[in-house]
Structure formats: structure tokens, C-alpha cells
Scaffold this motif. Structure first.
Motif, PDB file in Angstrom:
ATOM      1  N   PHE A   1       0.864  -1.183   0.000  1.00 34.34           N
ATOM      2  CA  PHE A   1       0.000   0.000   0.000  1.00 34.34           C
ATOM      3  C   PHE A   1       0.897   1.228   0.000  1.00 34.34           C
ATOM      4  O   PHE A   1       1.941   1.241   0.666  1.00 34.34           O
ATOM      5  CB  PHE A   1      -0.896   0.014   1.246  1.00 34.34           C
ATOM      6  N   PRO A   2       0.532   2.279  -0.743  1.00 33.32           N
ATOM      7  CA  PRO A   2       1.402   3.457  -0.838  1.00 33.32           C
ATOM      8  C   PRO A   2       1.654   4.102   0.525  1.00 33.32           C
ATOM      9  O   PRO A   2       0.815   4.072   1.420  1.00 33.32           O
ATOM     10  CB  PRO A   2       0.619   4.406  -1.758  1.00 33.32           C
ATOM     11  N   GLU A   3       2.803   4.723   0.664  1.00 29.51           N
ATOM     12  CA  GLU A   3       3.144   5.445   1.880  1.00 29.51           C
ATOM     13  C   GLU A   3       2.512   6.830   1.842  1.00 29.51           C
ATOM     14  O   GLU A   3       2.526   7.511   0.817  1.00 29.51           O
ATOM     15  CB  GLU A   3       4.666   5.570   2.011  1.00 29.51           C
ATOM     16  N   ALA A   4       1.941   7.240   2.970  1.00 30.14           N
ATOM     17  CA  ALA A   4       1.310   8.561   3.050  1.00 30.14           C
ATOM     18  C   ALA A   4       2.363   9.659   2.964  1.00 30.14           C
ATOM     19  O   ALA A   4       3.495   9.502   3.411  1.00 30.14           O
ATOM     20  CB  ALA A   4       0.525   8.691   4.348  1.00 30.14           C
ATOM     21  N   ILE A   5       1.959  10.790   2.378  1.00 26.89           N
ATOM     22  CA  ILE A   5       2.872  11.925   2.209  1.00 26.89           C
ATOM     23  C   ILE A   5       2.930  12.724   3.504  1.00 26.89           C
ATOM     24  O   ILE A   5       1.935  13.324   3.916  1.00 26.89           O
ATOM     25  CB  ILE A   5       2.387  12.840   1.069  1.00 26.89           C
ATOM     26  N   ALA A   6       4.098  12.747   4.136  1.00 26.28           N
ATOM     27  CA  ALA A   6       4.282  13.561   5.346  1.00 26.28           C
ATOM     28  C   ALA A   6       5.722  13.444   5.798  1.00 26.28           C
ATOM     29  O   ALA A   6       6.332  12.367   5.722  1.00 26.28           O
ATOM     30  CB  ALA A   6       3.356  13.104   6.468  1.00 26.28           C
ATOM     31  N   PHE A   7       6.286  14.561   6.275  1.00 24.47           N
ATOM     32  CA  PHE A   7       7.612  14.520   6.867  1.00 24.47           C
ATOM     33  C   PHE A   7       7.532  13.836   8.234  1.00 24.47           C
ATOM     34  O   PHE A   7       6.489  13.872   8.903  1.00 24.47           O
ATOM     35  CB  PHE A   7       8.177  15.926   7.020  1.00 24.47           C
ATOM     36  N   PRO A   8       8.628  13.240   8.676  1.00 24.43           N
ATOM     37  CA  PRO A   8       8.654  12.634  10.012  1.00 24.43           C
ATOM     38  C   PRO A   8       8.368  13.669  11.096  1.00 24.43           C
ATOM     39  O   PRO A   8       8.692  14.844  10.954  1.00 24.43           O
ATOM     40  CB  PRO A   8      10.085  12.095  10.140  1.00 24.43           C
ATOM     41  N   ASP A   9       7.754  13.206  12.184  1.00 24.22           N
ATOM     42  CA  ASP A   9       7.342  14.117  13.249  1.00 24.22           C
ATOM     43  C   ASP A   9       8.503  14.911  13.825  1.00 24.22           C
ATOM     44  O   ASP A   9       8.365  16.111  14.106  1.00 24.22           O
ATOM     45  CB  ASP A   9       6.645  13.333  14.373  1.00 24.22           C
ATOM     46  N   ASP A  10       9.661  14.272  14.034  1.00 20.80           N
ATOM     47  CA  ASP A  10      10.777  14.988  14.638  1.00 20.80           C
ATOM     48  C   ASP A  10      11.284  16.111  13.735  1.00 20.80           C
ATOM     49  O   ASP A  10      11.629  17.202  14.212  1.00 20.80           O
ATOM     50  CB  ASP A  10      11.903  14.024  15.003  1.00 20.80           C
ATOM     51  N   TYR A  11      11.272  15.876  12.395  1.00 18.72           N
ATOM     52  CA  TYR A  11      11.722  16.928  11.484  1.00 18.72           C
ATOM     53  C   TYR A  11      10.681  18.050  11.413  1.00 18.72           C
ATOM     54  O   TYR A  11      11.032  19.235  11.333  1.00 18.72           O
ATOM     55  CB  TYR A  11      11.976  16.359  10.092  1.00 18.72           C
ATOM     56  N   ARG A  12       9.428  17.703  11.455  1.00 21.32           N
ATOM     57  CA  ARG A  12       8.370  18.719  11.449  1.00 21.32           C
ATOM     58  C   ARG A  12       8.519  19.646  12.662  1.00 21.32           C
ATOM     59  O   ARG A  12       8.386  20.869  12.551  1.00 21.32           O
ATOM     60  CB  ARG A  12       6.989  18.049  11.463  1.00 21.32           C
ATOM     61  N   GLU A  13       8.806  19.061  13.834  1.00 22.62           N
ATOM     62  CA  GLU A  13       8.979  19.876  15.035  1.00 22.62           C
ATOM     63  C   GLU A  13      10.220  20.752  14.934  1.00 22.62           C
ATOM     64  O   GLU A  13      10.235  21.895  15.394  1.00 22.62           O
ATOM     65  CB  GLU A  13       9.053  18.973  16.266  1.00 22.62           C
ATOM     66  N   GLU A  14      11.274  20.215  14.322  1.00 20.77           N
ATOM     67  CA  GLU A  14      12.493  21.003  14.139  1.00 20.77           C
ATOM     68  C   GLU A  14      12.217  22.223  13.263  1.00 20.77           C
ATOM     69  O   GLU A  14      12.643  23.346  13.572  1.00 20.77           O
ATOM     70  CB  GLU A  14      13.567  20.114  13.503  1.00 20.77           C
ATOM     71  N   VAL A  15      11.491  22.026  12.178  1.00 21.07           N
ATOM     72  CA  VAL A  15      11.148  23.128  11.279  1.00 21.07           C
ATOM     73  C   VAL A  15      10.202  24.105  11.965  1.00 21.07           C
ATOM     74  O   VAL A  15      10.343  25.331  11.832  1.00 21.07           O
ATOM     75  CB  VAL A  15      10.537  22.582   9.969  1.00 21.07           C
ATOM     76  N   ARG A  16       9.228  23.583  12.714  1.00 17.39           N
ATOM     77  CA  ARG A  16       8.276  24.448  13.413  1.00 17.39           C
ATOM     78  C   ARG A  16       9.010  25.387  14.371  1.00 17.39           C
ATOM     79  O   ARG A  16       8.727  26.584  14.432  1.00 17.39           O
ATOM     80  CB  ARG A  16       7.279  23.578  14.186  1.00 17.39           C
ATOM     81  N   GLU A  17       9.971  24.832  15.124  1.00 14.50           N
ATOM     82  CA  GLU A  17      10.706  25.650  16.082  1.00 14.50           C
ATOM     83  C   GLU A  17      11.633  26.644  15.373  1.00 14.50           C
ATOM     84  O   GLU A  17      11.706  27.818  15.749  1.00 14.50           O
ATOM     85  CB  GLU A  17      11.520  24.743  16.997  1.00 14.50           C
ATOM     86  N   LYS A  18      12.326  26.184  14.321  1.00 10.55           N
ATOM     87  CA  LYS A  18      13.277  27.050  13.627  1.00 10.55           C
ATOM     88  C   LYS A  18      12.602  28.260  13.026  1.00 10.55           C
ATOM     89  O   LYS A  18      13.127  29.387  13.079  1.00 10.55           O
ATOM     90  CB  LYS A  18      14.009  26.249  12.545  1.00 10.55           C
ATOM     91  N   TRP A  19      11.441  28.071  12.455  1.00 13.45           N
ATOM     92  CA  TRP A  19      10.761  29.145  11.743  1.00 13.45           C
ATOM     93  C   TRP A  19       9.651  29.819  12.550  1.00 13.45           C
ATOM     94  O   TRP A  19       8.891  30.634  12.027  1.00 13.45           O
ATOM     95  CB  TRP A  19      10.202  28.630  10.410  1.00 13.45           C
ATOM     96  N   GLY A  20       9.558  29.469  13.820  1.00 14.71           N
ATOM     97  CA  GLY A  20       8.602  30.143  14.711  1.00 14.71           C
ATOM     98  C   GLY A  20       7.165  29.995  14.267  1.00 14.71           C
ATOM     99  O   GLY A  20       6.371  30.940  14.376  1.00 14.71           O
ATOM    100  N   LEU A  21       6.792  28.813  13.789  1.00 19.16           N
ATOM    101  CA  LEU A  21       5.443  28.644  13.246  1.00 19.16           C
ATOM    102  C   LEU A  21       4.359  28.709  14.325  1.00 19.16           C
ATOM    103  O   LEU A  21       3.230  29.113  14.042  1.00 19.16           O
ATOM    104  CB  LEU A  21       5.356  27.308  12.495  1.00 19.16           C
ATOM    105  N   ASP A  22       4.690  28.323  15.549  1.00 18.64           N
ATOM    106  CA  ASP A  22       3.700  28.413  16.622  1.00 18.64           C
ATOM    107  C   ASP A  22       3.266  29.856  16.850  1.00 18.64           C
ATOM    108  O   ASP A  22       2.105  30.140  17.144  1.00 18.64           O
ATOM    109  CB  ASP A  22       4.272  27.848  17.932  1.00 18.64           C
TER     110      ASP A  22
END
Length: 488
Positions: free
Chosen positions: A463-484
Motif C-alpha cells: 500500500f502506498p506510503e502517506a505523504i508527510a515529513f517525520p514528526d521529529d523533522y516537522r517539530e524542528e522546522v516548526r521551532e526554527k521558523w517560529g510557526l507556533d
């Protein structure tokens, strides 16, 4: 420590989730404001509503509604720290319910502590006591809650009903709707299958009136405990005391001796005569499925012998509303947590989440699992339909993989649309349900079908893999770019 409804409202006000409305009319206007506010944010937003200076009533005689219908107000009710997520509340609730911390040895016994020699100073519910001919339940600004309720004023919506088993002395706390008949009598909507009905029949079979008390303004823990399903002879007061963090102080009601919360806002006590002597018709009334229920005949009548209330009393209103507006907790801990535990107890492994959408009933129940074997998803779906918390009022059960957030309806629909084939849908007929289900034909023998949707990936198939970055990388990007900081 938060000890009563007023302390709770102070906490709610401190987080900016309490709004006061002055001058509203009890006839429809309070209900309409409640409906509009509760609908805000897809039913999971809008402040608690406190109504004062209600037309035709003294200032200080207040009505509270939309009390618990947000994530944050649910968090305060459950005593969880700031930042606790909705799913964390469900998970912790179901673990607590399984461990039964309230019944540990050395705990608070039945969950109450009797106030000796009660006075209004230590038991504010006694600040005003009306008995005999002075009883008048119409002194409170009871709303007509829904447009379709005609002239029915429901005093019992956010209520706790107390009855005592004549054989064992067990006190049950339940929630049954109640409307005003006249100054000294109200309806009592005890439906089949409820513990209060079993207790009432014991008295009536002996030819006796059934003692009863109704508290219509009380602390959130006792009200919440009244709504959950325990085994018969188990004490809801124990759960209430555990939620509050100490036993609930109670007084013995003057006529019935039933244990009334000493810090309650308003309480009525009285008796239910045998149905062979007196009965009433209740309704129409808007109920939890979101529809007006027709008049229901042959219900017991409560004769009120005492009315007790605090100075400047608050009537707790929890009228059912049309979904997605909520009228109970903003987090479905009772339904979701109960089903989760019951699935595990039934041998279904690796359940990772349970959520109830639309309403705090299992009409649209979602279960996530980490698949371990072929047929695991079907087992989870059939199990959820069969659980006590998943059957009463149920309609759809959707089973998804553990990468789907069960609280996010968009993700659930995505899984249904991309992982479910027509042959993955199954219908089960004749399951026990609520007599308030608008599709039930026989309200004395309420059953309905269930739809089970397997929206998981086919087990052990490519079955195809869902499109999404890994959770740890998503959190790294969120923190780096101040998305919160920008609300992302």
C-alpha cells in the motif's frame, strides 16, 4: 481549592471563557443565546454563559449554560494541567477508570463526608429552605430551552437525581430530564435501563412512594460523575470525591434523608408515587440527537416537599443542542474512554485511540489501532459496537490506522475515502440503543443497525506510503521558523 460551582466559574473567568448576559428572557431567549454561543468553533468553542437580571425574576437568580463545552473548561473539570491535549485527557481518564483510584483502601469511603449540625455557614444550600405550602419551583428562572419545546420549562437538564436502594442503602446519582408541571410538582424522565427506574420500582412494588432528590445547581464533579456508567451498587459520589480531590460534603435532606451536596446551588426533594396512582406526560423536548422528541406518556410525577437554595442561586442548564454544538464536556472522555477500556478488556490489542464525533455519544465513533494480524480491524469494529459505552445511541464505527488522528474528522474522512472499499463496510442489525434515537420505532424495545467501516490499510498487502515529513523533522522546522507564533 475549587470546591463548588462558584469556584469553578472563577477559574473559567480567569481564562477568559465566561460571558455574562443581563436582561435576557427565560422564554426562548436564554435558549437561543446558548444555542448560538455553543455553535461557535464547530461546537468546541464559545464561552460559558451566565445569565442574570432575567426578565420577571429578582437580580441574582441566575442561569448558567454552555458550562463545559470547550477543551479548556473540560481540562479544568478533569483537574488536568495546562497544555493537556484532548486525547491525553481521554487516555488518562480511561486509565483512571480502569484503576479505580477513587475506591482505593484508605480513600473516602462512599465519596462523601456528612456535615454535622449543618448551618448555612457550613452548608450554603441551607441559606434558603422552603417547605410545605411554601414550595414553589417556579421561583427560579427556568428557561424554555428550545424553539420546539412549546411551553415546557425544563428545570432538570444539568441536574443530578438521587435515589436510594431500599434493600442495600446504595445511593445512585443519575441524570434524568425534568420539567415543571406546577409550583409543587415536576416530571421525572427516567427511561428504561436506568438505575433510578430499577430503584423506583422496588418502592412501588411495595406500595410505597419512592424518595427522590434533584440537585439543579452543583459542582462540576458531582454532575460529571452522575453522567457516567458504573456497575449497580457502585458509588458515583466516590468518583465525584476523587475528581474534586476530597470527599463531597453533604447534608441529609430534611424529608428523605438523601445526601445533598452541602455546597449545591439549588436542590429539590420529594417523592414519586406509584404509576398506578399518578403519572404524567413529558415533552416535547429537544434531545441529544439534535431533534425534538414527541410527548412521552406514563412517566412518574415528583411531588416536591422541600426546596433548598443558596442566596443568589445559579441554575445549571445543560440543554441538549443540535450537533455540532456540545452540551456536555468538550472532550468525550466518558464514551471514548469507556469504549477504549472495554475493547482492551475484551481482548482487542493495540488500540491507540478512540474518539466520538458529532456528539458525546457513539453515533460516529472512531477507533485507531496498530494492526497486528488479518481481521484485527474487523475485530475492533465489532467489539466497539458490542461495548456498553459503544452501543447506547450508536450508529457508525470507523476503524483507522494509528497514523490517523481520530480527533481530526478531516483525517478520518481521508482514511475512509482512500483506504476503504465498498466490501469493507459491514452492517450489524438489532443492536441495543437509546429510545431517543429518532429512527427507533419501538421506544420500549429500542434497537437499531450499526455500520462498521474498515478504513485501515489492507493488512499485509502493498500500500502506498502517506505523504508527510517525520514528526521529529516537522517539530524542528516548526521551532526554527517560529510557526507556533503565527498560529501554524
Amino acid at each position: 481549592m475549587v470546591k463548588d460551582l462558584r469556584d469553578f466559574l472563577a477559574e473559567v473567568d480567569a481564562i477568559g471563557e465566561l460571558e455574562t448576559f443581563k436582561g435576557a428572557h427565560w422564554n426562548h431567549e436564554i435558549g437561543a443565546v446558548t444555542e448560538l454561543v455553543a455553535e461557535k468553533g464547530s461546537g468546541r468553542g464559545g464561552p460559558a454563559c451566565l445569565f442574570d437580571d432575567i426578565e420577571g425574576y429578582p437580580s441574582g437568580f441566575r442561569v448558567l449554560s454552555n458550562t463545559f463545552g470547550s477543551i479548556e473548561r473540560s481540562r479544568i473539570t478533569l483537574g488536568k494541567p495546562e497544555g493537556t491535549t484532548a486525547m491525553e485527557m481521554v487516555d488518562q481518564w480511561r486509565k483512571d477508570m480502569k484503576a479505580e483510584p477513587w475506591s482505593d483502601e484508605g480513600g473516602s469511603g462512599d465519596g462523601t463526608t456528612l456535615v454535622e449540625d449543618p448551618t448555612p455557614e457550613v452548608a450554603p444550600i441551607l441559606e434558603n429552605v422552603d417547605a410545605g405550602d411554601d414550595v414553589d419551583v417556579t421561583k427560579f428562572p427556568v428557561p424554555v430551552w428550545h424553539a420546539q419545546d412549546e411551553d415546557n420549562r425544563y428545570i432538570g437538564t444539568g441536574c443530578t437525581i438521587l435515589t436510594k436502594d431500599p434493600d442495600t442503602g446504595w445511593v445512585n446519582l443519575g441524570v434524568y430530564r425534568s420539567s415543571i408541571i406546577d409550583e409543587q410538582t415536576v416530571t421525572m424522565g427516567i427511561w428504561p435501563g436506568k438505575d433510578g427506574l430499577v430503584t423506583m420500582r422496588k418502592y412501588h412494588e411495595r406500595g410505597e412512594d419512592c424518595p427522590i432528590a434533584m440537585v439543579v445547581g452543583l459542582d462540576p464533579w458531582t454532575w460529571l460523575a452522575s453522567t457516567i456508567t458504573l456497575h449497580r451498587q457502585e458509588s458515583e459520589y466516590e468518583v465525584a470525591g476523587w475528581l474534586q480531590g476530597e470527599p463531597i460534603p453533604v447534608i441529609e435532606a430534611p424529608d428523605t434523608g438523601l445526601p445533598i451536596p452541602a455546597n449545591a446551588e439549588i436542590a429539590l426533594e420529594g417523592y414519586l408515587p406509584p404509576l398506578s396512582e399518578e403519572r404524567c406526560t413529558d415533552g416535547p423536548f429537544g434531545e441529544w440527537p439534535g431533534y425534538s422528541t414527541p410527548p412521552h406518556p406514563d412517566l412518574p410525577v415528583m411531588h416536591v416537599t422541600n426546596v433548598m437554595h443558596r442566596d443568589d442561586p445559579i441554575l445549571l442548564g445543560q440543554p441538549p443542542l443540535r450537533p455540532p454544538a456540545l452540551y456536555t464536556l468538550g472532550v468525550p472522555v466518558r464514551t471514548a474512554g469507556g469504549v477504549w477500556n472495554q475493547l482492551e478488556d475484551g481482548g482487542v490489542p493495540s488500540v491507540t485511540g478512540v474518539w466520538s464525533h458529532v456528539i458525546e455519544r457513539p453515533m460516529f465513533l472512531v477507533v485507531s489501532i496498530e494492526q497486528e494480524y488479518a481481521g484485527h480491524a474487523k475485530q475492533a469494529g465489532l467489539g466497539a459496537v458490542s461495548t456498553p459505552n459503544g452501543s447506547y445511541g450508536g450508529r457508525y464505527v470507523v476503524v483507522v490506522d494509528d497514523d490517523v488522528d481520530v480527533t481530526n474528522l478531516d483525517e478520518v474522512l481521508w482514511a475512509m475515502c482512500t483506504r476503504c472499499r465498498a466490501e469493507d463496510v459491514e452492517i450489524v442489525e438489532g443492536v441495543y440503543t437509546s429510545p431517543l434515537d429518532p429512527l427507533v420505532q419501538d421506544r420500549e424495545r429500542p434497537t437499531s443497525g450499526r455500520v462498521i467501516v474498515d478504513a485501515t490499510r489492507p493488512y499485509d498487502e502493498e500500500f502506498p506510503e502517506a505523504i508527510a515529513f517525520p514528526d521529529d523533522y516537522r517539530e524542528e522546522v516548526r521551532e526554527k521558523w517560529g510557526l507556533d507564533a503565527v498560529g501554524i
